[in-house]
Scaffold this motif. Structure first.
Motif, PDB file in Angstrom:
ATOM      1  N   LYS A 198      -8.981   7.172  -0.724  1.00  0.00           N
ATOM      2  CA  LYS A 198      -9.131   5.835  -0.145  1.00  0.00           C
ATOM      3  C   LYS A 198      -7.793   5.336   0.380  1.00  0.00           C
ATOM      4  N   GLY A 199      -6.722   5.613  -0.363  1.00  0.00           N
ATOM      5  CA  GLY A 199      -5.389   5.197   0.075  1.00  0.00           C
ATOM      6  C   GLY A 199      -4.963   5.892   1.354  1.00  0.00           C
ATOM      7  N   GLU A 200      -5.214   7.189   1.442  1.00  0.00           N
ATOM      8  CA  GLU A 200      -4.874   7.937   2.653  1.00  0.00           C
ATOM      9  C   GLU A 200      -5.688   7.440   3.845  1.00  0.00           C
ATOM     10  N   SER A 201      -6.956   7.123   3.589  1.00  0.00           N
ATOM     11  CA  SER A 201      -7.815   6.626   4.660  1.00  0.00           C
ATOM     12  C   SER A 201      -7.335   5.271   5.160  1.00  0.00           C
ATOM     13  N   GLU A 202      -6.952   4.389   4.239  1.00  0.00           N
ATOM     14  CA  GLU A 202      -6.448   3.074   4.621  1.00  0.00           C
ATOM     15  C   GLU A 202      -5.157   3.204   5.414  1.00  0.00           C
ATOM     16  N   CYS A 203      -4.287   4.101   4.961  1.00  0.00           N
ATOM     17  CA  CYS A 203      -3.020   4.333   5.659  1.00  0.00           C
ATOM     18  C   CYS A 203      -3.276   4.781   7.097  1.00  0.00           C
ATOM     19  N   GLN A 204      -4.168   5.747   7.270  1.00  0.00           N
ATOM     20  CA  GLN A 204      -4.459   6.259   8.607  1.00  0.00           C
ATOM     21  C   GLN A 204      -5.144   5.212   9.461  1.00  0.00           C
ATOM     22  N   TYR A 205      -5.970   4.382   8.840  1.00  0.00           N
ATOM     23  CA  TYR A 205      -6.671   3.320   9.566  1.00  0.00           C
ATOM     24  C   TYR A 205      -5.671   2.401  10.259  1.00  0.00           C
ATOM     25  N   TYR A 206      -4.624   1.990   9.550  1.00  0.00           N
ATOM     26  CA  TYR A 206      -3.641   1.082  10.138  1.00  0.00           C
ATOM     27  C   TYR A 206      -2.695   1.810  11.090  1.00  0.00           C
ATOM     28  N   ILE A 207      -2.397   3.065  10.818  1.00  0.00           N
ATOM     29  CA  ILE A 207      -1.576   3.832  11.753  1.00  0.00           C
ATOM     30  C   ILE A 207      -2.281   3.925  13.104  1.00  0.00           C
ATOM     31  N   ASP A 208      -3.587   4.135  13.066  1.00  0.00           N
ATOM     32  CA  ASP A 208      -4.363   4.236  14.309  1.00  0.00           C
ATOM     33  C   ASP A 208      -4.396   2.916  15.064  1.00  0.00           C
ATOM     34  N   LYS A 209      -4.136   1.812  14.386  1.00  0.00           N
ATOM     35  CA  LYS A 209      -4.141   0.509  15.033  1.00  0.00           C
ATOM     36  C   LYS A 209      -2.772   0.087  15.553  1.00  0.00           C
ATOM     37  N   LEU A 210      -1.756   0.919  15.323  1.00  0.00           N
ATOM     38  CA  LEU A 210      -0.425   0.599  15.838  1.00  0.00           C
ATOM     39  C   LEU A 210      -0.377   0.857  17.337  1.00  0.00           C
ATOM     40  N   GLU A 211       0.219  -0.063  18.059  1.00  0.00           N
ATOM     41  CA  GLU A 211       0.351   0.072  19.511  1.00  0.00           C
ATOM     42  C   GLU A 211       1.836   0.087  19.855  1.00  0.00           C
ATOM     43  N   PHE A 212       2.280   1.185  20.428  1.00  0.00           N
ATOM     44  CA  PHE A 212       3.698   1.357  20.754  1.00  0.00           C
ATOM     45  C   PHE A 212       3.965   0.973  22.201  1.00  0.00           C
ATOM     46  N   LEU A 213       5.015   0.197  22.413  1.00  0.00           N
ATOM     47  CA  LEU A 213       5.357  -0.226  23.761  1.00  0.00           C
ATOM     48  C   LEU A 213       5.944   0.916  24.576  1.00  0.00           C
ATOM     49  N   ASP A 214       6.615   1.831  23.895  1.00  0.00           N
ATOM     50  CA  ASP A 214       7.130   3.026  24.583  1.00  0.00           C
ATOM     51  C   ASP A 214       7.225   4.156  23.573  1.00  0.00           C
ATOM     52  N   ASP A 215       7.415   5.382  24.074  1.00  0.00           N
ATOM     53  CA  ASP A 215       7.423   6.560  23.216  1.00  0.00           C
ATOM     54  C   ASP A 215       8.594   6.572  22.242  1.00  0.00           C
ATOM     55  N   LYS A 216       9.675   5.860  22.579  1.00  0.00           N
ATOM     56  CA  LYS A 216      10.835   5.843  21.699  1.00  0.00           C
ATOM     57  C   LYS A 216      10.517   5.179  20.361  1.00  0.00           C
ATOM     58  N   GLN A 217       9.534   4.284  20.368  1.00  0.00           N
ATOM     59  CA  GLN A 217       9.142   3.613  19.124  1.00  0.00           C
ATOM     60  C   GLN A 217       8.319   4.513  18.202  1.00  0.00           C
ATOM     61  N   ARG A 218       7.767   5.550  18.758  1.00  0.00           N
ATOM     62  CA  ARG A 218       6.870   6.420  17.985  1.00  0.00           C
ATOM     63  C   ARG A 218       7.696   7.395  17.144  1.00  0.00           C
ATOM     64  N   ASP A 219       8.147   6.927  16.014  1.00  0.00           N
ATOM     65  CA  ASP A 219       8.977   7.747  15.136  1.00  0.00           C
ATOM     66  C   ASP A 219       8.158   8.920  14.601  1.00  0.00           C
ATOM     67  N   PRO A 220       8.703  10.149  14.636  1.00  0.00           N
ATOM     68  CA  PRO A 220       7.971  11.327  14.134  1.00  0.00           C
ATOM     69  C   PRO A 220       7.538  11.184  12.675  1.00  0.00           C
ATOM     70  N   LEU A 221       8.250  10.340  11.914  1.00  0.00           N
ATOM     71  CA  LEU A 221       7.912  10.164  10.507  1.00  0.00           C
ATOM     72  C   LEU A 221       6.543   9.516  10.307  1.00  0.00           C
ATOM     73  N   ILE A 222       6.024   8.868  11.344  1.00  0.00           N
ATOM     74  CA  ILE A 222       4.748   8.191  11.220  1.00  0.00           C
ATOM     75  C   ILE A 222       3.645   9.177  10.867  1.00  0.00           C
ATOM     76  N   ASP A 223       3.782  10.425  11.341  1.00  0.00           N
ATOM     77  CA  ASP A 223       2.765  11.444  11.066  1.00  0.00           C
ATOM     78  C   ASP A 223       2.837  11.948   9.626  1.00  0.00           C
ATOM     79  N   LYS A 224       3.944  11.661   8.939  1.00  0.00           N
ATOM     80  CA  LYS A 224       4.096  12.091   7.548  1.00  0.00           C
ATOM     81  C   LYS A 224       3.623  11.038   6.560  1.00  0.00           C
ATOM     82  N   CYS A 225       3.345   9.838   7.061  1.00  0.00           N
ATOM     83  CA  CYS A 225       2.944   8.748   6.170  1.00  0.00           C
ATOM     84  C   CYS A 225       1.526   8.975   5.644  1.00  0.00           C
ATOM     85  N   LYS A 226       1.398   9.035   4.337  1.00  0.00           N
ATOM     86  CA  LYS A 226       0.104   9.206   3.693  1.00  0.00           C
ATOM     87  C   LYS A 226      -0.258   8.013   2.809  1.00  0.00           C
ATOM     88  N   THR A 227       0.727   7.130   2.596  1.00  0.00           N
ATOM     89  CA  THR A 227       0.506   6.009   1.700  1.00  0.00           C
ATOM     90  C   THR A 227       0.998   4.712   2.316  1.00  0.00           C
TER      91      THR A 227
END
Length: 413
Positions: A198-227
């Motif tokens: 449930k925690g991983e699902s909630e984390c991914q739910y909000y990650i999917d709702k993030l809107e980046f103004l440009d690619d520089k904001q898209r930190d590679p670490l975002i894909d490692k976030c599970k919590t």
């Protein structure tokens, strides 16, 4: 059980049988509520074309599939009931049945998205009117639709409590003692697994709702976030509201926005890796808020409950002063930040001024406001209250002593 029969049982055994009956009755109530959710809500909305079949499937999940699961436990308990109306041994029955509850992993993981869709559909007048009529009907027991949909999760967290109550009234030399202890361990592991999913699902739910103004904001670490450790509505120094997310790897400040009738979170500036995060606990009265934020205080009154986060990376050059509504919520934020920094930086997180109190497990924040150094007056209003993770399937004490009762308290929300 007749009055004559009760004289042959000790008070402790009577309490034990009452606790077992509480488990049995709760299963009956749950089955009835699952059937009601289908017959009174799902089927009529589908028939009246109030929602599409796909929308209803997303909101209701596979509730029908869980009815046989709980009916199975009722059958086993009935088979284990003697001619005197008592269950001699329940431990092994429960041990054999509990693994079936793993079926709820997907249902619980989908709850956040399901509720978001339900809240969105409530903006439709037809949906709103239908749900209101249901709420005013006797069958609803004054519970709204989401209360019915949340009943399975509510039931899951009660199993350890119910089993402990049975164990508490079981004599030390009874063969059920060992099996009940094993059953409690099994259900705790199941709940832990569901919590992680449930925690991983909630984390991914909000990650999917993030809107980046440009690619520089898209930190590679975002894909490692599970919590998702903590998130909540924020307010910057000039009074504009933000929404902050503290993921296991990143601190992300956002502005809630709406795009094509879809709520999302526009990332503000650059996400700060937790490994580069520094935190400063500011003393009450140390900061005087200026700009339009002054309206939140009396004539520019010095702010209380303020702390500051910044990036140790010079290329980021970010510093954000955060104002919290009260000291309790401030400590919750500091505790979450401190824990994250300790995990990512390999040493206890240092607060430059003052110490934080130990974090309380499974706590939640009801109202928190935070501010940022940058000024922007055009931030839209917040979309939801702040929350701390983990907060689902937490173990709580029984609100009252479990005794044999016909009242509907097992599935009430």
């Amino acid at each position: 059980m007749s009055s004559r029969d009760t004289n042959t049982f000790s008070t402790k055994e009577i309490k034990r049988q009452e606790a077992i009956y509480e488990l049995y009755r709760g299963e009956q109530d749950l089955i009835e509520d699952l059937q009601l959710a289908r017959k009174a809500y799902h089927d009529p909305m589908l028939k009246l074309s109030i929602m599409t079949e796909e929308e209803l499937a997303h909101i209701f999940g596979d509730l029908d599939a869980y009815i046989p699961l709980h009916e199975e436990l009722l059958v086993k308990l009935t088979e284990g009931t003697g001619s005197d109306g008592t269950v001699a041994q329940i431990g092994q029955i429960v041990i054999d049945w509990l693994p079936r509850l793993n079926a709820y992993k997907n249902y619980c993981s989908n709850q956040l998205a399901a509720k978001a869709l339900l809240d969105q559909k409530k903006q439709d007048r037809r949906v709103q009117d239908f749900l209101q009529r249901c709420l005013e009907s006797p069958f609803s027991r004054k519970l709204d639709l989401w209360s019915f949909l949340d009943i399975p999760r509510s039931r899951l967290v009660k199993y350890p409590l119910l089993l402990r109550e049975i164990l508490r009234h079981t004599p030390p030399d009874h063969p059920d003692v060992t099996s009940l202890e094993t059953a409690i361990t099994i259900i705790q592991e199941i709940l832990s697994d569901i919590n992680v999913r449930k925690g991983e699902s909630e984390c991914q739910y909000y990650i999917d709702k993030l809107e980046f103004l440009d690619d520089k904001q898209r930190d590679p670490l975002i894909d490692k976030c599970k919590t998702l450790l903590c998130h909540g509505e924020l307010r910057n120094k000039s009074g504009s509201r933000l929404h902050v997310f503290l993921f296991s790897e990143l601190l992300v400040l956002t502005r809630p926005v709406t795009r094509n009738e879809r709520s999302c979170f526009q990332v503000y500036r650059q996400p700060i890796p937790v490994r580069d995060l520094a935190m400063e606990d500011l003393q009450d009265g140390e900061i005087r808020m200026g700009g339009s934020f002054r309206g939140a205080f009396t004539n520019g009154e010095k702010a209380k409950n303020v702390f500051r986060v910044s990036s140790l990376d010079p290329s980021h050059g970010q510093t954000h002063t955060l104002h919290v509504s009260d000291v309790y919520h401030k400590q919750q934020w500091l505790n979450c930040l401190r824990t994250a920094m300790s995990q990512q930086q390999g040493a206890p997180a240092r607060v430059q001024r003052g110490e934080t109190i130990p974090a309380k497990s499974h706590s939640s924040v009801s109202s928190t406001t935070v501010c940022d150094e940058e000024e922007n007056e055009n931030c839209p209003p917040p979309v939801s209250g702040p929350k701390l993770r983990p907060q689902t399937l937490s173990k709580t004490r029984l609100d009252q002593k479990l005794q044999g009762s016909l009242k509907r308290k097992e599935t009430g929300v």
